[in-house]
Design a protein around this motif. Structure first.
Motif, PDB file in Angstrom:
ATOM      1  N   UNK A  37    -120.000  57.220  -7.806  1.00  0.00           N
ATOM      2  CA  UNK A  37    -121.161  57.202  -8.671  1.00  0.00           C
ATOM      3  C   UNK A  37    -122.174  56.201  -8.163  1.00  0.00           C
ATOM      4  N   UNK A  38    -123.375  56.266  -8.717  1.00  0.00           N
ATOM      5  CA  UNK A  38    -124.414  55.327  -8.281  1.00  0.00           C
ATOM      6  C   UNK A  38    -124.112  53.922  -8.793  1.00  0.00           C
ATOM      7  N   UNK A  39    -124.788  52.919  -8.273  1.00  0.00           N
ATOM      8  CA  UNK A  39    -124.613  51.560  -8.795  1.00  0.00           C
ATOM      9  C   UNK A  39    -124.928  51.520 -10.294  1.00  0.00           C
ATOM     10  N   UNK A  40    -124.358  50.576 -10.991  1.00  0.00           N
ATOM     11  CA  UNK A  40    -124.616  50.448 -12.421  1.00  0.00           C
ATOM     12  C   UNK A  40    -126.109  50.297 -12.672  1.00  0.00           C
ATOM     13  N   UNK A  41    -126.606  51.026 -13.622  1.00  0.00           N
ATOM     14  CA  UNK A  41    -128.016  50.972 -13.956  1.00  0.00           C
ATOM     15  C   UNK A  41    -128.885  51.925 -13.159  1.00  0.00           C
ATOM     16  N   UNK A  42    -128.330  52.582 -12.150  1.00  0.00           N
ATOM     17  CA  UNK A  42    -129.087  53.534 -11.338  1.00  0.00           C
ATOM     18  C   UNK A  42    -128.766  54.959 -11.791  1.00  0.00           C
ATOM     19  N   UNK A  43    -129.663  55.895 -11.500  1.00  0.00           N
ATOM     20  CA  UNK A  43    -129.442  57.292 -11.849  1.00  0.00           C
ATOM     21  C   UNK A  43    -128.817  58.043 -10.683  1.00  0.00           C
ATOM     22  N   UNK A  44    -128.217  59.187 -10.963  1.00  0.00           N
ATOM     23  CA  UNK A  44    -127.614  60.007  -9.904  1.00  0.00           C
ATOM     24  C   UNK A  44    -128.671  60.608  -8.997  1.00  0.00           C
ATOM     25  N   UNK A  45    -129.775  61.073  -9.576  1.00  0.00           N
ATOM     26  CA  UNK A  45    -130.844  61.701  -8.807  1.00  0.00           C
ATOM     27  C   UNK A  45    -132.148  60.949  -9.013  1.00  0.00           C
ATOM     28  N   UNK A  46    -132.973  60.834  -8.002  1.00  0.00           N
ATOM     29  CA  UNK A  46    -134.260  60.164  -8.174  1.00  0.00           C
ATOM     30  C   UNK A  46    -135.095  60.876  -9.238  1.00  0.00           C
ATOM     31  N   UNK A  48    -134.578  60.829 -12.516  1.00  0.00           N
ATOM     32  CA  UNK A  48    -133.870  61.100 -13.770  1.00  0.00           C
ATOM     33  C   UNK A  48    -134.307  60.178 -14.897  1.00  0.00           C
ATOM     34  N   UNK A  49    -134.785  59.005 -14.555  1.00  0.00           N
ATOM     35  CA  UNK A  49    -135.191  58.067 -15.588  1.00  0.00           C
ATOM     36  C   UNK A  49    -136.672  58.202 -15.947  1.00  0.00           C
ATOM     37  N   UNK A  50    -137.366  59.192 -15.375  1.00  0.00           N
ATOM     38  CA  UNK A  50    -138.777  59.409 -15.688  1.00  0.00           C
ATOM     39  C   UNK A  50    -138.914  59.964 -17.101  1.00  0.00           C
ATOM     40  N   UNK A  51    -139.974  59.607 -17.826  1.00  0.00           N
ATOM     41  CA  UNK A  51    -140.133  60.075 -19.201  1.00  0.00           C
ATOM     42  C   UNK A  51    -140.290  61.599 -19.306  1.00  0.00           C
ATOM     43  N   UNK A  52    -140.779  62.263 -18.258  1.00  0.00           N
ATOM     44  CA  UNK A  52    -140.952  63.717 -18.320  1.00  0.00           C
ATOM     45  C   UNK A  52    -139.831  64.484 -17.600  1.00  0.00           C
ATOM     46  N   UNK A  54    -136.795  66.767 -16.936  1.00  0.00           N
ATOM     47  CA  UNK A  54    -136.197  67.888 -17.645  1.00  0.00           C
ATOM     48  C   UNK A  54    -135.178  68.535 -16.713  1.00  0.00           C
ATOM     49  N   UNK A  55    -133.876  68.283 -16.919  1.00  0.00           N
ATOM     50  CA  UNK A  55    -132.863  68.799 -15.987  1.00  0.00           C
ATOM     51  C   UNK A  55    -132.768  70.323 -15.989  1.00  0.00           C
ATOM     52  N   UNK A  56    -133.234  70.994 -17.035  1.00  0.00           N
ATOM     53  CA  UNK A  56    -133.143  72.456 -17.062  1.00  0.00           C
ATOM     54  C   UNK A  56    -134.205  73.118 -16.189  1.00  0.00           C
ATOM     55  N   UNK A  57    -135.199  72.364 -15.723  1.00  0.00           N
ATOM     56  CA  UNK A  57    -136.236  72.959 -14.879  1.00  0.00           C
ATOM     57  C   UNK A  57    -135.921  72.848 -13.391  1.00  0.00           C
ATOM     58  N   UNK A  58    -134.756  72.333 -13.043  1.00  0.00           N
ATOM     59  CA  UNK A  58    -134.422  72.169 -11.619  1.00  0.00           C
ATOM     60  C   UNK A  58    -133.988  73.459 -10.998  1.00  0.00           C
TER      61      UNK A  58
END
Length: 58
Positions: A37-46, A48-52, A54-58
């Protein structure tokens, strides 16, 4: 052990570093399962922490 049952886990390893986390499990049947997994506090994909995000649009 019945085929659809999970084997009993007898050992678990977890290591963490600046580049990520690594996990290992050793069930009683002798197989080894590993994942990372990524380091603690980091997301799996660049992004992912953006306010907009949407994982269903990938």
């Amino acid at each position: 052990m019945i085929h659809d049952q999970e084997p009993e886990v007898v050992a678990v390893w977890h290591t963490a570093s600046a580049i990520g986390r690594h996990f290992e499990e050793l069930p009683a049947d002798g197989t080894v399962y590993t994942w990372a997994g990524p380091p603690l506090g980091e997301t799996h994909c660049p992004g992912e922490d953006a306010p907009d995000y949407n994982p269903t649009s990938l």
